[in-house]
Design an enzyme around this catalytic site. Sequence first.
Site, PDB file in Angstrom:
ATOM      1  N   HIS A  12       0.817  -1.226   0.000  1.00  0.00           N
ATOM      2  CA  HIS A  12       0.000   0.000   0.000  1.00  0.00           C
ATOM      3  C   HIS A  12       0.851   1.277   0.000  1.00  0.00           C
ATOM      4  O   HIS A  12       0.478   2.290   0.586  1.00  0.00           O
ATOM      5  CB  HIS A  12      -0.968  -0.025   1.196  1.00  0.00           C
ATOM      6  CG  HIS A  12      -0.277  -0.088   2.525  1.00  0.00           C
ATOM      7  ND1 HIS A  12      -0.785  -0.771   3.599  1.00  0.00           N
ATOM      8  CD2 HIS A  12       0.896   0.451   2.968  1.00  0.00           C
ATOM      9  CE1 HIS A  12       0.019  -0.651   4.637  1.00  0.00           C
ATOM     10  NE2 HIS A  12       1.042   0.099   4.286  1.00  0.00           N
ATOM     11  N   HIS A  59      -1.273   4.787   9.660  1.00  0.00           N
ATOM     12  CA  HIS A  59       0.122   5.213   9.828  1.00  0.00           C
ATOM     13  C   HIS A  59       0.150   6.532  10.596  1.00  0.00           C
ATOM     14  O   HIS A  59       0.564   7.566  10.069  1.00  0.00           O
ATOM     15  CB  HIS A  59       0.798   5.380   8.474  1.00  0.00           C
ATOM     16  CG  HIS A  59       0.823   4.142   7.631  1.00  0.00           C
ATOM     17  ND1 HIS A  59      -0.279   3.655   6.972  1.00  0.00           N
ATOM     18  CD2 HIS A  59       1.827   3.273   7.351  1.00  0.00           C
ATOM     19  CE1 HIS A  59       0.046   2.553   6.296  1.00  0.00           C
ATOM     20  NE2 HIS A  59       1.311   2.295   6.524  1.00  0.00           N
ATOM     21  N   HIS A 193      10.302  -4.195   3.509  1.00  0.00           N
ATOM     22  CA  HIS A 193      10.746  -2.798   3.442  1.00  0.00           C
ATOM     23  C   HIS A 193      11.120  -2.287   4.817  1.00  0.00           C
ATOM     24  O   HIS A 193      10.599  -2.733   5.822  1.00  0.00           O
ATOM     25  CB  HIS A 193       9.746  -1.869   2.755  1.00  0.00           C
ATOM     26  CG  HIS A 193       8.374  -1.702   3.382  1.00  0.00           C
ATOM     27  ND1 HIS A 193       7.533  -2.737   3.698  1.00  0.00           N
ATOM     28  CD2 HIS A 193       7.678  -0.563   3.695  1.00  0.00           C
ATOM     29  CE1 HIS A 193       6.384  -2.253   4.173  1.00  0.00           C
ATOM     30  NE2 HIS A 193       6.452  -0.935   4.193  1.00  0.00           N
ATOM     31  N   GLU A 240       4.211  -5.489   8.510  1.00  0.00           N
ATOM     32  CA  GLU A 240       2.871  -5.299   7.928  1.00  0.00           C
ATOM     33  C   GLU A 240       2.321  -6.602   7.347  1.00  0.00           C
ATOM     34  O   GLU A 240       1.107  -6.764   7.210  1.00  0.00           O
ATOM     35  CB  GLU A 240       2.905  -4.224   6.828  1.00  0.00           C
ATOM     36  CG  GLU A 240       3.097  -2.813   7.369  1.00  0.00           C
ATOM     37  CD  GLU A 240       3.154  -1.749   6.272  1.00  0.00           C
ATOM     38  OE1 GLU A 240       3.015  -0.567   6.609  1.00  0.00           O
ATOM     39  OE2 GLU A 240       3.361  -2.095   5.089  1.00  0.00           O
TER      40      GLU A 240
HETATM   41  C1  DHB Z   1       6.389   3.291   2.080  1.00  0.00           C
HETATM   42  C2  DHB Z   1       5.777   2.057   2.259  1.00  0.00           C
HETATM   43  C3  DHB Z   1       4.769   1.888   3.202  1.00  0.00           C
HETATM   44  O1  DHB Z   1       4.145   0.691   3.450  1.00  0.00           O
HETATM   45  C4  DHB Z   1       4.356   2.966   3.947  1.00  0.00           C
HETATM   46  O2  DHB Z   1       3.323   2.786   4.795  1.00  0.00           O
HETATM   47  C5  DHB Z   1       4.970   4.207   3.799  1.00  0.00           C
HETATM   48  C6  DHB Z   1       5.992   4.368   2.861  1.00  0.00           C
HETATM   49  C7  DHB Z   1       7.456   3.486   1.065  1.00  0.00           C
HETATM   50  O3  DHB Z   1       7.985   2.513   0.499  1.00  0.00           O
HETATM   51  O4  DHB Z   1       7.798   4.645   0.771  1.00  0.00           O
HETATM   52 FE    FE Z   2       2.670   0.943   5.363  1.00  0.00          FE
END
Ligand code: DHB
Ligand code: FE
Length: 285
Positions: A12, A59, A193, A240
């Site tokens: 997302h 978030h 990530h 996540e």
């Molecule tokens: C990014 C990915 C995420 O899941 C998020 O909540 C905020 C930023 C990103 O890759 O920039």
């Molecule tokens: Fe996220």
Amino acid sequence: MARITAGVTTSHVPAIGAAIDLEKTDTDYWAPLFAGYKWSKEWIEEEDPDVIVLVYNDHASAFSLEVIPTFAIGCADEFPIADEGFGPRPVPVVQGHPELACHLAQSLILDEFDMTVINQMGVDHGLTVPLSLLFGQPTAWPVRVVPIMVNVIQYPPPTGERCFKLGQAIRRAVESFDQNLNVQVWGTGGMSHQLQGARAGLINQPFDNAFLDNMSADVNALRKIPHIEYLREAGSEGIELVMWLIMRGALGEDVEELFRFYHVPASNTAVGHLVLRPLDARHAS
Ligand code: DHB
Ligand code: FE
């Protein structure tokens, strides 16, 4: 009777929403990402679900460190788009399904999952970017949404096993709702990530691909993954992925993978996307 006909997972990433809103989907950077959602956009038009039980994390948009529900369910008529610092995304307000949501809240709480009931809540990229990826840019979303918000921002998030069991309880709850509804369950976030710290930018393709495989091949292996392993292997925001297990738990024992897409990177994230069909005959549409 309401029935769960399919499950969808997708990352997302907020920059995906910005690319759509600012009409940059055809650029060299973004075109391969959006090509990966073409099949699903056509598929969902045919499926035409009535409601999506959409599992996502806030978030720090609707919630702050003052109140941190582990699991929350949105029971409102509608959910406005949260302002994440650049103004709300120019997407339609999200229409809820208060009747189904209140039934889910009652069923889940009596089934020993202590949901926080939310009657007013803005929704951020965790919920709107998946809708944009599957439905594009309509003037109104063609589906109602029951948001289920999960804390994966502040330690301790729920375990993958607890999430899977919540998914199983969501299935029991949906199946005991006395309206003929085509319901999908979505799990958003992931894949690997990490947005800050010494390992910012971490991507782990072997971990992600094994996770995608096991969503249909061996979900019991995924249920056992402890927090520390998500952190080590998938980075701090890789946690996540526990939300995918809520979706998976809601689909029952066996599933068929209808579609898979994996792409690196979008912003700082490895993007993963699955469309799964429950194999239980009662659920096949
Ligand atoms: C990014 C990915 C995420 O899941 C998020 O909540 C905020 C930023 C990103 O890759 O920039
Ligand atoms: Fe996220």
